[in-house]
Design a protein around this motif. Sequence first.
Motif, PDB file in Angstrom:
ATOM      1  N   TYR A  91      13.787  -2.003   6.694  1.00 24.41           N
ATOM      2  CA  TYR A  91      13.059  -0.904   6.141  1.00 24.41           C
ATOM      3  C   TYR A  91      11.833  -1.145   6.592  1.00 24.41           C
ATOM      4  N   HIS A 106       4.438 -10.675  -7.564  1.00 24.19           N
ATOM      5  CA  HIS A 106       5.989 -10.600  -7.767  1.00 24.19           C
ATOM      6  C   HIS A 106       6.764 -11.345  -6.460  1.00 24.19           C
ATOM      7  N   HIS A 149      -1.539  -8.908  -3.533  1.00 24.33           N
ATOM      8  CA  HIS A 149      -2.455  -8.515  -2.598  1.00 24.33           C
ATOM      9  C   HIS A 149      -3.787  -8.053  -3.232  1.00 24.33           C
TER      10      HIS A 149
HETATM   11  O1  GTQ Z   1       4.009  -5.632  -0.738  1.00 24.81           O
HETATM   12  O2  GTQ Z   1       5.239  -6.823  -1.884  1.00 24.81           O
HETATM   13  O3  GTQ Z   1       6.864  -1.911   1.286  1.00 24.81           O
HETATM   14  O4  GTQ Z   1       7.485  -5.960  -2.676  1.00 24.81           O
HETATM   15  C1  GTQ Z   1       8.273  -2.986  -0.491  1.00 24.81           C
HETATM   16  C2  GTQ Z   1       8.336  -3.972  -1.199  1.00 24.81           C
HETATM   17  C3  GTQ Z   1       5.969  -3.810  -0.028  1.00 24.81           C
HETATM   18  C4  GTQ Z   1       5.139  -5.681  -1.046  1.00 24.81           C
HETATM   19  C5  GTQ Z   1       6.921  -2.792   0.259  1.00 24.81           C
HETATM   20  C6  GTQ Z   1       7.282  -4.902  -1.544  1.00 24.81           C
HETATM   21  C7  GTQ Z   1       6.155  -4.826  -0.673  1.00 24.81           C
END
Ligand code: GTQ
Length: 350
Positions: A91, A106, A149
């Motif tokens: 992905y 998370h 983040h």
């Molecule tokens: O930044 O943790 O594009 O958990 C998809 C799932 C980013 C992230 C994504 C995610 C994150």
Amino acid sequence: MTATPKPDASTDTVYDELDALHVGALWRHLSNLFPAQPPARALPVHWDYAKLRPYMLRFADSLSIEEAQRRVLMLINPGMRDTSATVTGLYAGIQIILPGEQAQAHRHSANAFRYIIEGSGAYTTVAGERVHMSPGDLLLTPGWQWHDHYHEGEGPMMWLDGLDFPLVNSLDTAFFELHDQTAQKPAVPDDLSSLQFIHGRLNPSWIGERSASSPIGKYPWAETERAFEAIADHATGSEIDGISLEYTNPWTGGPVMPTMACRIQRLVPGFRGAARRHTAATILHVVRGQGTTVVNDQEFHWGDKDVLVVPSWATYRHVNTSRTDDAVLFAYSNEPVVKALGLYREELMR
Ligand code: GTQ
């Protein structure tokens, strides 16, 4: 003597009866289940960054980070809508975060990385380590590590997310948890893992624990640039991929994560690559430059920050259409999975 004609199987209800028993007839599925060549489920696709960017900014304006948890536009392959995959097993998404925003901590069993596209002053905290981001950096978030983040700089910050959740989901091995805090407390000095591990072939010998994924939180752009400058034009590189360098796991010398290999490719001005196909599926991100990639006779003209997909067994070749400037591509693929399972094949087209 005449043979008794067999009843015409297609006109009676025998297949419905079998279906109710959860049984199928192999002879009706043989060619689907054992295709002569990999079926083209994933299509070759090109995403123009300039077309996506206004939508990123629009959602940054209208959707709070609390509502979204992650403000990401997913790049979905039209042939794989049911799994939200960008290509087989992989992905790609584009994430945007604004100054002062905190994206909730998370963790998930899917492996993830970020390749930084634009902006400065944000960091991600991965397993207690704050990893600061600049354009061109590769940041790893191996499976099941807490990550959140935060943007303490100015202006929007955008990056490419790469994850293996389509593979993890297909194996029914997906787990997900929210942290009980919005942000993790730092547990070690900022950028510690890169400070310890990034120095060429010198590994810290006191660290005994060998993880399946690379322990490096960030592969900084400055190091990538240093490698390209050192190699300069002393090597011509691969006839297919140019000066292609793999980001490696210092414990193994192999791919950064068990499911994803990450590379950076420099195509010199006027580079015309040889054509090849292989059974690994690839996602490419244009770090900078202009070029054309021909995938199964379809021409994709790419420019700065675009994303492009090369599916398994699609024939592809890269051209840098500039006579004066390098093109630099960041590439990731499911090659480690395909190779580990003994399913890798490749063919050079002459
Ligand atoms: O930044 O943790 O594009 O958990 C998809 C799932 C980013 C992230 C994504 C995610 C994150």
